[in-house]
Design a protein around this motif. Structure first.
Motif, short mmCIF file in Angstrom:
data_model
loop_
_atom_site.label_atom_id
_atom_site.label_comp_id
_atom_site.label_asym_id
_atom_site.label_seq_id
_atom_site.Cartn_x
_atom_site.Cartn_y
_atom_site.Cartn_z
N LEU A 80 0.83 -1.21 0.00
CA LEU A 80 0.00 0.00 0.00
C LEU A 80 0.86 1.25 0.00
CD1 LEU A 80 -2.68 1.50 0.28
CD2 LEU A 80 -2.59 1.07 2.75
N GLY A 81 1.79 1.34 0.93
CA GLY A 81 2.66 2.52 1.00
C GLY A 81 3.55 2.65 -0.21
N GLY A 82 4.16 1.53 -0.62
CA GLY A 82 5.01 1.57 -1.80
C GLY A 82 4.24 1.91 -3.06
N GLY A 83 2.99 1.44 -3.14
CA GLY A 83 2.18 1.74 -4.32
C GLY A 83 1.91 3.23 -4.49
N LEU A 84 1.65 3.92 -3.38
CA LEU A 84 1.42 5.36 -3.46
C LEU A 84 2.68 6.09 -3.92
CD1 LEU A 84 -0.72 5.84 -0.22
CD2 LEU A 84 -1.53 5.79 -2.59
N LEU A 85 3.84 5.65 -3.44
CA LEU A 85 5.10 6.27 -3.89
C LEU A 85 5.38 5.93 -5.35
CD1 LEU A 85 7.36 5.58 -0.77
CD2 LEU A 85 6.27 7.73 -1.41
N GLU A 86 5.22 4.66 -5.69
CA GLU A 86 5.47 4.21 -7.06
C GLU A 86 4.59 4.96 -8.05
OE1 GLU A 86 6.68 2.55 -10.37
OE2 GLU A 86 7.54 1.86 -8.49
N ALA A 87 3.35 5.19 -7.68
CA ALA A 87 2.40 5.82 -8.59
C ALA A 87 2.73 7.28 -8.87
CB ALA A 87 0.98 5.73 -8.01
N LEU A 88 3.24 8.00 -7.87
CA LEU A 88 3.25 9.46 -7.97
C LEU A 88 4.62 10.12 -8.01
CD1 LEU A 88 0.27 10.10 -5.52
CD2 LEU A 88 0.24 10.12 -8.02
N ILE A 89 5.70 9.39 -7.70
CA ILE A 89 7.01 10.03 -7.77
C ILE A 89 7.33 10.46 -9.20
CG2 ILE A 89 9.50 9.58 -7.65
CD1 ILE A 89 9.04 8.11 -5.04
N ASN A 90 7.19 9.55 -10.15
CA ASN A 90 7.52 9.91 -11.53
C ASN A 90 6.59 10.96 -12.12
OD1 ASN A 90 9.77 8.32 -11.56
ND2 ASN A 90 8.89 6.67 -12.77
N PRO A 91 5.26 10.90 -11.88
CA PRO A 91 4.40 12.00 -12.33
C PRO A 91 4.79 13.35 -11.72
CG PRO A 91 3.05 10.11 -11.88
CD PRO A 91 4.45 9.77 -11.40
N LEU A 92 5.24 13.34 -10.45
CA LEU A 92 5.67 14.59 -9.82
C LEU A 92 6.90 15.15 -10.54
CD1 LEU A 92 5.48 16.69 -7.55
CD2 LEU A 92 6.89 15.16 -6.14
N VAL A 93 7.87 14.30 -10.83
CA VAL A 93 9.06 14.74 -11.56
C VAL A 93 8.69 15.22 -12.96
CG1 VAL A 93 11.31 14.02 -12.46
CG2 VAL A 93 10.56 13.22 -10.21
N GLN A 94 7.75 14.51 -13.60
CA GLN A 94 7.27 14.93 -14.92
C GLN A 94 6.67 16.34 -14.86
OE1 GLN A 94 7.32 13.52 -17.93
NE2 GLN A 94 5.80 14.73 -19.05
N ASP A 95 5.88 16.61 -13.82
CA ASP A 95 5.28 17.94 -13.66
C ASP A 95 6.34 19.02 -13.45
OD1 ASP A 95 2.78 16.86 -13.95
OD2 ASP A 95 2.29 16.88 -11.81
N LEU A 96 7.38 18.67 -12.72
CA LEU A 96 8.42 19.64 -12.40
C LEU A 96 9.30 19.97 -13.61
CD1 LEU A 96 9.55 18.23 -8.93
CD2 LEU A 96 8.34 20.39 -9.32
N HIS A 97 9.37 19.05 -14.57
CA HIS A 97 10.31 19.21 -15.70
C HIS A 97 9.64 18.86 -17.03
CE1 HIS A 97 13.44 19.56 -12.64
NE2 HIS A 97 12.98 18.45 -12.11
N ARG A 98 8.53 19.45 -17.32
CA ARG A 98 7.81 19.16 -18.57
C ARG A 98 8.67 19.54 -19.78
NH1 ARG A 98 2.67 17.67 -18.24
NH2 ARG A 98 1.52 17.99 -16.29
N GLY A 99 8.62 18.68 -20.80
CA GLY A 99 9.37 18.92 -22.02
C GLY A 99 10.78 18.40 -21.99
N ASP A 100 11.28 18.02 -20.78
CA ASP A 100 12.65 17.50 -20.67
C ASP A 100 12.71 16.48 -19.55
OD1 ASP A 100 15.33 17.30 -21.35
OD2 ASP A 100 15.95 18.91 -20.00
N SER A 101 11.62 15.74 -19.38
CA SER A 101 11.50 14.88 -18.20
C SER A 101 12.37 13.64 -18.28
CB SER A 101 10.04 14.46 -18.01
OG SER A 101 9.60 13.67 -19.10
N GLY A 102 12.71 13.18 -19.49
CA GLY A 102 13.46 11.94 -19.63
C GLY A 102 14.76 11.94 -18.86
N ARG A 103 15.50 13.04 -18.94
CA ARG A 103 16.79 13.12 -18.24
C ARG A 103 16.60 13.10 -16.72
NH1 ARG A 103 20.35 17.89 -19.83
NH2 ARG A 103 18.44 19.10 -19.70
#
Length: 406
Positions: free
Chosen positions: A108-131
Motif C-alpha cells: 500500500l505505501g510503496g504503491g502510493l510512492l510508485e504511482a506518484l514520484i515519476n508524475p511529480l518529476v514529470q510535472d516539475l520538468h515538462r518537455g525535458d522529463s526523460g533526463r
C-alpha cells in the motif's frame, strides 16, 4: 540541451525511492535465511514479492483519484509513513501468513510512492522529463546497491533478518519526515505545479482507448519483469549454484544495481528525441547478454555479466514512461500510473514464475525467461514506431514536435 537543475523535491523524491527500493530488495537478500527459519520453498518466497506487487497494482489504480483530490505530495507523504509501518510489522511477524499481511502495508505505501514520484518529476520538468526521470530513478538502484551490501554483510555476521527489517523501517520513517518537510517548503514557495484539472477516470478511459498505450503496457511488463528477475533471484542463484555466503550473493545483486545506476545516470545525457533508440538498443543488448547465464561458470565472469545486465535494464522504467508521455497526448499523471500498474505485474508474475520453474527444474532453467522478455520489449518499441507513422494525433503534443519515426 538545457543544463540539469535538480530541485529540493527532486532530492526528496530520490530519497523516497531509496527507501522504497530498500523495502523491495531486502526480502530477496534475506530469502534463504528467512525460508530456513519459516520452512518456505522457492515458490512461497516468490509469493512474498507477488503479494507486495499485487497490492502495488491495486493502489496504483486508485492513487490518481486520491492525488486529484488531495494532491500528489499529500498522498506521497501518507504512502511513506504506511511503508514504514509495514516494515515495522514485517520485522515483528512470527509466521509466513503475518509476513504476507505485513506486505499488504508495504504494498500500500510503496504503491502510493510508485504511482506518484515519476508524475511529480514529470510535472516539475515538462518537455525535458526523460533526463530527470533517469537521474531520480537512479536512486532506486542506489538504494538497491546500498541495501544489498549492508544486508548481505549483516546476514554474514548472523544478524537476524528481523533486526535488519527494523532498521530499514526506521530509515524509511526518517526519509518520510524529510519528504514531508521538503514538500511543505516547496508548496509555500509555489515551486510545485498545480494539480491537473479534469476527472481522472475520464483521463483513464481516454488513455485506454489508444493503441499506443497497450504497446507501451507490454513494454513496461517486460521491463519490470527483467529488472525483477535479476534483482530478486540473483542472490539466491549465486548462493545455490556457487555455494557461497549471503555476502557474495548480495555482492552479485549490488553489481547488477551498479550497472543500473551507471545506466540511469548516463540517461541524463540522452535527449528526449532519442529515448526510443536508447530503449531499443538496451533491449537488444540485454537479449544478447542474458544468454550468458547458461554457459558462464566463473564467478568473476558472472559478476561482469550482471553489471552489463544492469546497464541494459537501467533505462526501461523511466524512459518508457517519459517516451510514452510524448507519444500519447493529454494529461500525463494517469498515463504514468496506468503504465506502472502494467509494469508492476511484471515484477509479480516473473518472480513467482521463476520460483516455480526453479522448484521444478532448477533456478538456472528459470533464467530462460529473461531473453524472451527482452525480445518482446524490443518488438513493442518497434511496433510503437510503426503505429506512429499512421496516426496524426501523435505528431505533436503541447506544441512540441516529436522525433521522426525510425
Amino acid at each position: 540541451m538545457n543544463k540539469l537543475k535538480m530541485t529540493s523535491m527532486d532530492v526528496a523524491s530520490s530519497a523516497s525511492l531509496m527507501a522504497y527500493s530498500a523495502s523491495a530488495v531486502a526480502t530477496p537478500i534475506c530469502l534463504l535465511v528467512l525460508s530456513r527459519e519459516l520452512n518456505l520453498n522457492l515458490a512461497e518466497g516468490g509469493g512474498i514479492e507477488a503479494t507486495r506487487a499485487i497490492l502495488l497494482v491495486a493502489v496504483l489504480l486508485i492513487s490518481g483519484i486520491a492525488a486529484s483530490r488531495w494532491g500528489k505530495t499529500t498522498v506521497m507523504n501518507v504512502g511513506g509513513f504506511i511503508l514504514a509501518a509495514g516494515l515495522f510489522s514485517y520485522a515483528l511477524a512470527p509466521s509466513y501468513i503475518l509476513i504476507l499481511g505485513s506486505m499488504v502495508l508495504v504494498g500500500l505505501g510503496g504503491g502510493l510512492l510508485e504511482a506518484l514520484i515519476n508524475p511529480l518529476v514529470q510535472d516539475l520538468h515538462r518537455g525535458d522529463s526523460g533526463r530527470y526521470l533517469n537521474i531520480v530513478n537512479a536512486f532506486w538502484s542506489i538504494g538497491v546497491l546500498t541495501t544489498v551490501l549492508i544486508v548481505g554483510e549483516l546476514l554474514t555476521w548472523e544478524i537476524s533478518w528481523r533486526y535488519i527489517f527494523m532498521g530499514i523501517a526506521i530509515i524509511a520513517f526518517l526519509i518520510s519526515l524529510f519528504f514531508l518537510i521538503s514538500s511543505k517548503k516547496a508548496h509555500k514557495e509555489k515551486r510545485i505545479p498545480p494539480e491537473p484539472q479534469g476527472n481522472p477516470l475520464h483521463h483513464t478511459r481516454e488513455i485506454l482507448t489508444k493503441r499506443h498505450f497497450w504497446v507501451f503496457a507490454i513494454a513496461m511488463i517486460c521491463g519490470g519483469g527483467v529488472e525483477a528477475a535479476y534483482t530478486f533471484w540473483s542472490a539466491s542463484y549465486i548462493q545455490i549454484y556457487y555455494e557461497t555466503l549471503p555476502r557474495v550473493g548480495a555482492i552479485g545483486t549490488a553489481i547488477f544495481a551498479s550497472g543500473m545506476i551507471a545506466g540511469r545516470l548516463a540517461g541524463g545525457l540522452i535527449s528526449q528525441k532519442n529515448l526510443h533508440k536508447q530503449i531499443l538498443i538496451s533491449a537488444l543488448g540485454g537479449f544478447i547478454i542474458s544468454f550468458g547465464f547458461f554457459w558462464i561458470q566463473s564467478m568473476v565472469a558472472l559478476f561482469i555479466l550482471l553489471f552489463f545486465a544492469g546497464l541494459a535494464c537501467a533505462c526501461f522504467w523511466p524512459s518508457i514512461q517519459s517516451y510514452a508521455a510524448d507519444r500519447l497526448p493529454g494529461e500525463s499523471t494517469m498515463l504514468f500510473i496506468l503504465l506502472s500498474a502494467m509494469g508492476i505485474p511484471g515484477f509479480a508474475i516473473i518472480t513467482w514464475t521463476m520460483g516455480k520453474i526453479g522448484d521444478l527444474m532448477g533456478l538456472r532453467s528459470a533464467f530462460a525467461v529473461i531473453p524472451l522478455l527482452f525480445l518482446i520489449l524490443a518488438a513493442a518499441i518497434l511496433a510503437d514506431r510503426k503505429i506512429g507513422r499512421d496516426r496524426k494525433g501523435f505528431e505533436e503534443k503541447e506544441g512540441n514536435v516529436l522525433s521522426d519515426p525510425l
